[in-house]
Write an enzyme that holds these catalytic residues in place. Structure first.
Site, mmCIF file in Angstrom:
data_model
loop_
_atom_site.group_PDB
_atom_site.id
_atom_site.type_symbol
_atom_site.label_atom_id
_atom_site.label_comp_id
_atom_site.label_asym_id
_atom_site.label_seq_id
_atom_site.Cartn_x
_atom_site.Cartn_y
_atom_site.Cartn_z
ATOM 1 N N GLU A 1 0.838 -1.190 0.000
ATOM 2 C CA GLU A 1 0.000 0.000 0.000
ATOM 3 C C GLU A 1 0.877 1.245 0.000
ATOM 4 O O GLU A 1 1.758 1.389 0.855
ATOM 5 C CB GLU A 1 -0.901 0.042 1.237
ATOM 6 C CG GLU A 1 -1.994 -0.998 1.249
ATOM 7 C CD GLU A 1 -2.944 -0.798 2.425
ATOM 8 O OE1 GLU A 1 -4.130 -1.150 2.276
ATOM 9 O OE2 GLU A 1 -2.507 -0.305 3.486
ATOM 10 N N CYS A 2 0.645 2.131 -0.954
ATOM 11 C CA CYS A 2 1.331 3.420 -1.043
ATOM 12 C C CYS A 2 2.854 3.241 -0.962
ATOM 13 O O CYS A 2 3.477 2.795 -1.911
ATOM 14 C CB CYS A 2 0.816 4.381 0.017
ATOM 15 S SG CYS A 2 1.130 6.125 -0.378
ATOM 16 N N GLY A 3 3.484 3.575 0.173
ATOM 17 C CA GLY A 3 4.932 3.401 0.277
ATOM 18 C C GLY A 3 5.365 1.975 0.023
ATOM 19 O O GLY A 3 6.399 1.723 -0.611
#
Length: 431
Positions: free
Chosen positions: A322-324
């Site tokens: 997720e994201c990073g």
């Protein structure tokens, strides 16, 4: 349902977090079992709430959470609930989600918890009473219990502000003098994480002492109320029985309600640290949450044990980011100085922080392929907040993703083999 209060404000930056942390610690020191909450999609503030109160803090989100999921969070017990609002009290999106627009006011209406408004009175006096009175009249289903005056310049300034509040009939629970030293360090996604704060315990103790000296804690406790009960529904299913979860300063953005739900249903969460060059442990799947990989990109690129272990894991079992975490699964990450760092290469994604651009908002995703815990076709609600720019996203899209107003966004996520990733952080399933 537990009686409670919501600590809100007309806008961001008014001092909600300082007041929230000080009240949590002061009430805890008085022997009150106070249960903290955070309104809206925030994964940083709950860690500060835990440090101040000794109890895990949970998100309450009227756009992204179904009623049953909100009900499950409200069943946490405690003698009193204290919820920190986000942005301004009535700020949300135009199109409601499961139970509302995402505004803190929705949670006040849903729970019956009165609102204590933190007013930054810098540069004004009686006029702040007009603002508070307008907030009290804006929604008939939201009760304003009173205010805390913040950043007062002098005793005269306080007297004038109190006169205004008397004129509109709103109680003043606290009057906080201006103090430049009572601030928390920030970076581009908000506050510096609790685990990174150089002296968090001292800071919280200072906040508590400050609030105790300038706030009527007894009156605040007496103002707490709550008469609306929301039944708990089905908890989010764990994505596997044994979950290898990256957890350190670069991978820390996980929502407490998800981890708690996975635990409650018997899942075993196995944390490991990529920054310590640890490979994923033996598990059913590997989950890389968001965080600040851009601040540690060199260390991640040099973590050969982690990267090799992650690649070996992904050859046989699912990996989701997720994201990073999604960025680390990609080919490369370009940091703010323009230096390119090689990442895991499990996806073709290349991202850059050299030219920052904010991506912020709720997301509704219709999956075109499964991710751990959710089948293809599932509709998910989440939130996106990052400053990276996509330079390449060559893999098959994972989902059709729209914002809260149904406009498509280019951050569709990616899938390749057993590896999937999204820019949005999952909050809950959409009905």
């Amino acid at each position: 349902m537990t009686k409670g209060l919501i600590i809100s404000a007309p806008r961001s930056g008014a001092g909600k977090t300082t007041v929230m942390l000080g009240l949590l610690r002061a009430l805890r020191d008085d022997g009150v079992a106070v249960q903290p909450y955070k309104c809206g999609p925030d994964y940083i503030d709950p860690a500060f709430h835990l440090a101040a109160s000794g109890r895990s803090s949970f998100n309450l989100d009227s756009w992204a959470m179904a009623p049953g999921l909100i009900g499950a969070q409200l069943a946490r017990g405690g003698e009193m609930a204290l919820a920190e609002g986000s942005m301004g009290l009535f700020d949300g999106v135009a199109f409601p989600g499961e139970t509302g627009t995402g505004a803190s006011a929705d949670i006040a209406a849903l729970t019956g918890w009165p609102v204590v408004v933190v007013l930054d009175v810098s540069g004004a006096a009686q006029t702040v009473a007009a603002m508070a009175a307008g907030m009290a009249a804006y929604r008939k289903d939201v009760k304003i219990a009173g205010v805390i005056l913040n950043r007062l310049a002098s005793p005269r300034h306080e007297r004038l502000c109190r006169l205004g509040m008397e004129a509109v009939g709103l109680p003043v629970f606290g009057a906080l003098p201006r103090r430049g030293d009572l601030t928390l360090p920030e970076r581009h996604l908000g506050l510096v994480q609790a685990v990174e704060h150089p002296d968090l315990e001292r800071a919280i103790s200072d906040y508590a002492g400050f609030l105790r000296d300038h706030t009527d804690l007894a009156s605040l406790r007496a103002a707490a109320a709550g008469g609306v009960s929301t039944p708990a529904g089905e908890l989010p299913k764990p994505p596997g029985q044994r979950i290898a979860l990256a957890r350190d300063e670069a991978f820390s953005f996980t929502y407490p309600h998800l981890l708690n739900a996975w635990h409650a249903q018997g899942a075993e969460i196995l944390p490991f640290s990529p920054l310590a060059d640890e490979p994923p442990p033996e598990a059913d799947l590997c989950w890389l949450p968001g965080g600040y990989p851009e601040l540690h990109a060199g260390r991640i690129a040099a973590a050969s044990g982690f990267l090799a272990g992650l690649r070996n894991f992904a050859a046989v079992k699912p990996v989701h980011g997720e994201c990073g975490g999604y960025m680390v699964l990609g080919e490369a990450l370009v940091d703010a100085s323009g230096t390119r760092h090689q990442m895991a290469g499990l996806l073709g994604l290349v991202t850059s922080y050299e030219k920052r651009r904010m991506h912020l908002g709720y997301r509704l995703a219709a999956l075109s392929a499964p991710i751990p815990g959710h089948v293809a076709g599932a509709r998910l609600r989440g939130h996106e907040f990052h400053y990276s720019t996509i330079l390449a996203q060559p893999d098959a899209p994972l989902a059709r993703v729209t914002d809260a107003e149904s406009a498509p966004v280019p951050e569709t996520g990616s899938r390749k083999g057993l590896v999937t990733g999204t820019f949005f952080h999952l909050i809950g399933a959409a009905t």
